[in-house]
Design a protein around this motif. Sequence first.
Motif, mmCIF file in Angstrom:
data_model
loop_
_atom_site.group_PDB
_atom_site.id
_atom_site.type_symbol
_atom_site.label_atom_id
_atom_site.label_comp_id
_atom_site.label_asym_id
_atom_site.label_seq_id
_atom_site.Cartn_x
_atom_site.Cartn_y
_atom_site.Cartn_z
ATOM 1 N N PRO A 46 -17.002 -5.179 45.846
ATOM 2 C CA PRO A 46 -16.576 -6.524 46.252
ATOM 3 C C PRO A 46 -16.076 -7.327 45.069
ATOM 4 N N ASN A 47 -15.439 -8.452 45.354
ATOM 5 C CA ASN A 47 -14.969 -9.331 44.292
ATOM 6 C C ASN A 47 -16.130 -9.737 43.384
ATOM 7 N N ALA A 48 -15.836 -9.845 42.085
ATOM 8 C CA ALA A 48 -16.795 -10.310 41.080
ATOM 9 C C ALA A 48 -17.982 -9.369 40.900
ATOM 10 N N CYS A 49 -17.806 -8.085 41.231
ATOM 11 C CA CYS A 49 -18.909 -7.129 41.055
ATOM 12 C C CYS A 49 -18.918 -6.501 39.672
ATOM 13 N N GLY A 50 -17.856 -6.710 38.882
ATOM 14 C CA GLY A 50 -17.799 -6.163 37.534
ATOM 15 C C GLY A 50 -16.862 -4.988 37.349
ATOM 16 N N LYS A 51 -16.131 -4.604 38.400
ATOM 17 C CA LYS A 51 -15.303 -3.396 38.282
ATOM 18 C C LYS A 51 -14.140 -3.577 37.303
ATOM 19 N N SER A 52 -13.440 -4.717 37.366
ATOM 20 C CA SER A 52 -12.349 -4.954 36.413
ATOM 21 C C SER A 52 -12.893 -5.204 35.014
ATOM 22 N N THR A 53 -14.043 -5.839 34.920
ATOM 23 C CA THR A 53 -14.681 -6.053 33.619
ATOM 24 C C THR A 53 -15.029 -4.714 32.971
ATOM 25 N N LEU A 54 -15.550 -3.788 33.762
ATOM 26 C CA LEU A 54 -15.852 -2.451 33.250
ATOM 27 C C LEU A 54 -14.582 -1.770 32.755
ATOM 28 N N LEU A 55 -13.502 -1.856 33.525
ATOM 29 C CA LEU A 55 -12.254 -1.211 33.117
ATOM 30 C C LEU A 55 -11.727 -1.808 31.823
ATOM 31 N N VAL A 205 -8.872 0.693 39.410
ATOM 32 C CA VAL A 205 -9.636 -0.239 40.234
ATOM 33 C C VAL A 205 -8.786 -0.552 41.456
ATOM 34 N N LEU A 206 -9.366 -0.348 42.638
ATOM 35 C CA LEU A 206 -8.666 -0.644 43.884
ATOM 36 C C LEU A 206 -9.541 -1.501 44.792
ATOM 37 N N HIS A 207 -8.886 -2.335 45.590
ATOM 38 C CA HIS A 207 -9.612 -3.126 46.585
ATOM 39 C C HIS A 207 -9.743 -2.376 47.909
ATOM 40 N N ASP A 208 -8.770 -1.545 48.216
ATOM 41 C CA ASP A 208 -8.727 -0.872 49.514
ATOM 42 C C ASP A 208 -9.593 0.388 49.468
ATOM 43 N N LEU A 209 -10.716 0.361 50.180
ATOM 44 C CA LEU A 209 -11.650 1.484 50.150
ATOM 45 C C LEU A 209 -11.040 2.739 50.756
ATOM 46 N N ASN A 210 -10.222 2.593 51.779
ATOM 47 C CA ASN A 210 -9.611 3.768 52.403
ATOM 48 C C ASN A 210 -8.591 4.427 51.480
ATOM 49 N N GLN A 211 -7.824 3.621 50.756
ATOM 50 C CA GLN A 211 -6.915 4.205 49.766
ATOM 51 C C GLN A 211 -7.703 4.893 48.662
ATOM 52 N N LEU A 219 -15.350 8.823 42.972
ATOM 53 C CA LEU A 219 -15.403 7.430 43.393
ATOM 54 C C LEU A 219 -16.642 6.768 42.803
ATOM 55 N N ILE A 220 -16.456 5.580 42.235
ATOM 56 C CA ILE A 220 -17.566 4.788 41.703
ATOM 57 C C ILE A 220 -17.642 3.497 42.509
ATOM 58 N N ALA A 221 -18.759 3.280 43.193
ATOM 59 C CA ALA A 221 -18.962 2.062 43.982
ATOM 60 C C ALA A 221 -19.893 1.134 43.218
ATOM 61 N N MET A 222 -19.435 -0.106 42.987
ATOM 62 C CA MET A 222 -20.210 -1.073 42.215
ATOM 63 C C MET A 222 -20.602 -2.275 43.072
ATOM 64 N N LYS A 223 -21.713 -2.880 42.693
ATOM 65 C CA LYS A 223 -22.177 -4.117 43.318
ATOM 66 C C LYS A 223 -23.030 -4.865 42.293
ATOM 67 N N SER A 224 -22.717 -6.142 42.099
ATOM 68 C CA SER A 224 -23.500 -6.993 41.204
ATOM 69 C C SER A 224 -23.696 -6.378 39.823
ATOM 70 N N GLY A 225 -22.624 -5.790 39.268
ATOM 71 C CA GLY A 225 -22.662 -5.278 37.916
ATOM 72 C C GLY A 225 -23.360 -3.954 37.725
ATOM 73 N N ARG A 226 -23.685 -3.283 38.798
ATOM 74 C CA ARG A 226 -24.333 -1.977 38.671
ATOM 75 C C ARG A 226 -23.617 -0.959 39.556
ATOM 76 N N ILE A 227 -23.803 0.310 39.232
ATOM 77 C CA ILE A 227 -23.235 1.381 40.039
ATOM 78 C C ILE A 227 -24.217 1.719 41.153
ATOM 79 N N VAL A 228 -23.754 1.568 42.387
ATOM 80 C CA VAL A 228 -24.584 1.854 43.554
ATOM 81 C C VAL A 228 -24.527 3.330 43.903
#
Length: 273
Positions: A46-55, A205-211, A219-228
């Motif tokens: 989701p937005n602001a989860c840290g994915k772009s920051t990680l990249l 980093v992509l927003h579209d989960l299906n793409q 695939l790396i799924a992140m939430k609240s700055g951690r890898i889920v």
Amino acid sequence: MTETENSLRPARLSARDLTLAYEDRTVVDGLDVDIPDGAVTVIVGPNACGKSTLLRALGRLLKPARGSVLLDGTELARIPTRTIARSLGLLPQSPVAPEAITVADLVSRGRQPHQHWWQQWSDADERAVTEAMTRTDTAALAERSVDELSGGQRQRVWIAMALAQETDLLLLDEPTTYLDISHQVEVLDLCRRLNHERGRTVVAVLHDLNQAARYADHLIAMKSGRIVAQGAPSDIVTADLVRDVFGLESVVVPDPVTGSPLVVAGPPWSLTG
């Protein structure tokens, strides 16, 4: 573990105990990650989860508050910038071009890490730029000013510059932004071709989960700055994961074209009553 996951090579790019912050706000805290070499890795969340920051940290645009990013076992901070630029290319969000620069000149800047004071331009540079512009369908725009282009055209020009750099690792932060669906597919297909035909390691980093599920090996799924969760899309994309990460009720079915997981959202409000 799937056959694809088993075939992934050890990571050249990784992070250990990585903590990332903007001033006093911590975004990522104590994260470990390995980017499989020779694969397409997609980071979602989701937005602001840290994915772009990680990249950004993986591309040395953001200095870790704690921990380190490693390239071939050496901390990025210890590697000369030009050396990194020959191995790792990064397309950040919303890059800014110099005023009045032409498309051809901007794409040509991708070759700077390969040039020397005694040889400013070579046949190899020319071939790399021409191929990058051909692959991104920007050759016809070569003499136009970047300022005059649409958002989608500019995005393809920036991707061309990243391709012209000819690095083994390519990091792309939301590369489909501003693109219509046709060009989104073209860009993601290009990432797959670069991986299959050239052996490039791609991290996006992509927003579209299906793409993401369709194009990623890993695939790396992140939430609240951690890898889920992380792994092959077929192993980790489930209705439970979508609910946990995105807060969305859904059904996950096989994509009728690729067989990859396809997330179908729950019924819209007008059909629930």
